[in-house]
Design a protein around this motif. Sequence first.
Motif, PDB file in Angstrom:
ATOM      1  N   ILE A   1      46.373  94.366  -9.064  1.00  0.00           N
ATOM      2  CA  ILE A   1      46.218  94.881  -7.705  1.00  0.00           C
ATOM      3  C   ILE A   1      46.587  93.785  -6.705  1.00  0.00           C
ATOM      4  CG2 ILE A   1      44.551  95.814  -6.029  1.00  0.00           C
ATOM      5  CD1 ILE A   1      44.987  97.764  -8.304  1.00  0.00           C
ATOM      6  N   TYR A   2      47.415  94.160  -5.747  1.00  0.00           N
ATOM      7  CA  TYR A   2      47.802  93.177  -4.732  1.00  0.00           C
ATOM      8  C   TYR A   2      46.647  92.924  -3.773  1.00  0.00           C
ATOM      9  CZ  TYR A   2      49.795  91.076  -0.634  1.00  0.00           C
ATOM     10  OH  TYR A   2      50.012  90.224   0.408  1.00  0.00           O
ATOM     11  N   VAL A   3      46.333  91.672  -3.573  1.00  0.00           N
ATOM     12  CA  VAL A   3      45.392  91.243  -2.521  1.00  0.00           C
ATOM     13  C   VAL A   3      46.019  89.989  -1.887  1.00  0.00           C
ATOM     14  CG1 VAL A   3      43.175  92.116  -3.434  1.00  0.00           C
ATOM     15  CG2 VAL A   3      44.083  89.949  -4.282  1.00  0.00           C
ATOM     16  N   PRO A   4      45.650  89.656  -0.645  1.00  0.00           N
ATOM     17  CA  PRO A   4      46.165  88.410  -0.087  1.00  0.00           C
ATOM     18  C   PRO A   4      45.814  87.257  -1.040  1.00  0.00           C
ATOM     19  CG  PRO A   4      44.997  89.676   1.589  1.00  0.00           C
ATOM     20  CD  PRO A   4      44.768  90.386   0.301  1.00  0.00           C
TER      21      PRO A   4
ATOM     22  N   CYS B   1      54.509 106.301  -7.428  1.00  0.00           N
ATOM     23  CA  CYS B   1      54.459 105.268  -6.389  1.00  0.00           C
ATOM     24  C   CYS B   1      54.092 103.948  -7.040  1.00  0.00           C
ATOM     25  CB  CYS B   1      53.397 105.622  -5.351  1.00  0.00           C
ATOM     26  SG  CYS B   1      53.829 107.086  -4.416  1.00  0.00           S
ATOM     27  N   HIS B   2      54.752 102.892  -6.616  1.00  0.00           N
ATOM     28  CA  HIS B   2      54.430 101.558  -7.126  1.00  0.00           C
ATOM     29  C   HIS B   2      54.715 100.534  -6.042  1.00  0.00           C
ATOM     30  CE1 HIS B   2      58.738 100.830  -7.694  1.00  0.00           C
ATOM     31  NE2 HIS B   2      58.808 101.990  -8.331  1.00  0.00           N
ATOM     32  N   TYR B   3      54.322  99.293  -6.276  1.00  0.00           N
ATOM     33  CA  TYR B   3      54.600  98.252  -5.298  1.00  0.00           C
ATOM     34  C   TYR B   3      56.114  98.110  -5.148  1.00  0.00           C
ATOM     35  CZ  TYR B   3      49.686  96.851  -5.663  1.00  0.00           C
ATOM     36  OH  TYR B   3      48.321  96.846  -5.639  1.00  0.00           O
ATOM     37  N   PRO B   4      56.568  97.601  -3.993  1.00  0.00           N
ATOM     38  CA  PRO B   4      58.017  97.367  -3.833  1.00  0.00           C
ATOM     39  C   PRO B   4      58.532  96.514  -4.991  1.00  0.00           C
ATOM     40  CG  PRO B   4      56.860  97.023  -1.754  1.00  0.00           C
ATOM     41  CD  PRO B   4      55.802  97.259  -2.786  1.00  0.00           C
ATOM     42  N   ASP B   5      59.763  96.778  -5.414  1.00  0.00           N
ATOM     43  CA  ASP B   5      60.317  96.128  -6.618  1.00  0.00           C
ATOM     44  C   ASP B   5      60.097  94.619  -6.658  1.00  0.00           C
ATOM     45  OD1 ASP B   5      61.162  98.457  -7.739  1.00  0.00           O
ATOM     46  OD2 ASP B   5      63.161  98.381  -6.832  1.00  0.00           O
ATOM     47  N   ALA B   6      60.389  93.971  -5.520  1.00  0.00           N
ATOM     48  CA  ALA B   6      60.316  92.493  -5.510  1.00  0.00           C
ATOM     49  C   ALA B   6      58.881  92.019  -5.775  1.00  0.00           C
ATOM     50  CB  ALA B   6      60.823  91.955  -4.182  1.00  0.00           C
ATOM     51  N   LEU B   7      57.924  92.685  -5.148  1.00  0.00           N
ATOM     52  CA  LEU B   7      56.520  92.270  -5.324  1.00  0.00           C
ATOM     53  C   LEU B   7      56.055  92.566  -6.752  1.00  0.00           C
ATOM     54  CD1 LEU B   7      53.837  91.250  -4.154  1.00  0.00           C
ATOM     55  CD2 LEU B   7      53.352  93.595  -3.393  1.00  0.00           C
ATOM     56  N   MET B   8      56.434  93.744  -7.241  1.00  0.00           N
ATOM     57  CA  MET B   8      56.063  94.143  -8.602  1.00  0.00           C
ATOM     58  C   MET B   8      56.590  93.113  -9.609  1.00  0.00           C
ATOM     59  SD  MET B   8      56.819  97.887 -10.166  1.00  0.00           S
ATOM     60  CE  MET B   8      58.569  97.720 -10.365  1.00  0.00           C
TER      61      MET B   8
ATOM     62  N   CYS C   1      55.867  89.050 -13.448  1.00  0.00           N
ATOM     63  CA  CYS C   1      56.512  87.879 -14.073  1.00  0.00           C
ATOM     64  C   CYS C   1      55.569  86.683 -14.048  1.00  0.00           C
ATOM     65  CB  CYS C   1      57.805  87.517 -13.357  1.00  0.00           C
ATOM     66  SG  CYS C   1      59.129  88.615 -13.819  1.00  0.00           S
ATOM     67  N   PHE C   2      54.851  86.541 -12.960  1.00  0.00           N
ATOM     68  CA  PHE C   2      53.910  85.422 -12.881  1.00  0.00           C
ATOM     69  C   PHE C   2      52.891  85.522 -14.023  1.00  0.00           C
ATOM     70  CE2 PHE C   2      49.566  84.278 -11.645  1.00  0.00           C
ATOM     71  CZ  PHE C   2      49.725  82.898 -11.565  1.00  0.00           C
TER      72      PHE C   2
END
Length: 339
Positions: free
Chosen positions: A243-246, A307-314, A319-320
């Motif tokens: 999940i994306y968080v700051p 729906c998913h996060y934008p490709d670059a963020l995903m 990858c990280f």
Amino acid sequence: MKNLKEDYFSPFFSHIYVEKAVLEHARTRRILAEFPSATVIEIDHYKDVFCRSRQSIRFQRRAQNLILAAKQGTLLYEGAPVCQSFGNRYFYYVSCAMNCIYDCAYCYLKGMYPSANIVVFVNLEDIFAQVRQVLEQHPLYLCVSYDTDLPALERIIGYVREWCDFAANHENLKIEIRTKCASKTFVRNTRPVSAVIYAFTLSPQAVIDAFEHHTPSLTQRLSCAAELIRAGCPVRLCFDPMIYVPDWQQHYEAMLEEVFRAIPMEKIVDVSVGTFRISQDYLKNMRRQEPESLVIWFPYQKEGGYCHYPDALMEEMECFLSGRLEEKISREKIFRWNV
Ligand code: SF4
């Protein structure tokens, strides 16, 4: 029995709806005995309650009721494209219960079902019979804890034990039990069965605090996973959904450090890595219910009905995490959902 109740997050059901046809079923009687003060209401069909129009899912989450019913029709479903098959050709799932005692803000069940009440299908024997039929045709990888968290309900329904007994007696069957439960009582009462994989969903504590309401902490989940490994149970770690968080990278890095301290990574079956994704229709339903939820209102990218996060963020997030995991386990054991 006292021990069995000590560390579960115990739901309290003031009302239990029971289909007339299963009133005398042994599992119904066993479950009802756990709630002697509940009001039992007889119904014809679970959908009469579960699918009522204009239900407030938010309100029901604060006071969930239990529904006991018989599952009819299709009992086995093919795995959805957004779900990870872990390289298994015959990937199916069953729904022996619907909804969950936990309350994750991003849970797709909120978009899938019209109610937050928990339905337990007591005719597990019919599901077993259909699994047996399929096993006559080919092997089976079966996820039994997708539409609920079965270990979290174990004190009440005991289905993990029943699936373990079933799996121990059937060749060519592999079962996955997905969970965020961290009950030591559950662990103590779990016997290792080589065909039953316990799949722990792990998130940074910041994500758990923000979005995974009522679930055990990261430390508790890891402690239970480690104990199951020590007991000889196959264990999978699911970093899915991420999940994306700051400052997500910092939070996921801290989580991994804790994971590597707690878990002998060489002993786990495999790991899954995947950022949050969801059917467009489910997301639309969830947005109607939660006008302010950050995780629900993220500006997701739409693609093929999902729906998913934008490709670059995903890509960056997955990858990280995969890269860091590769330092500890071989690449073949890391499964990314979109690869
Ligand atoms: S634990 Fe899983 S099934 Fe339960 S609310 Fe959270 S995401 Fe949904």
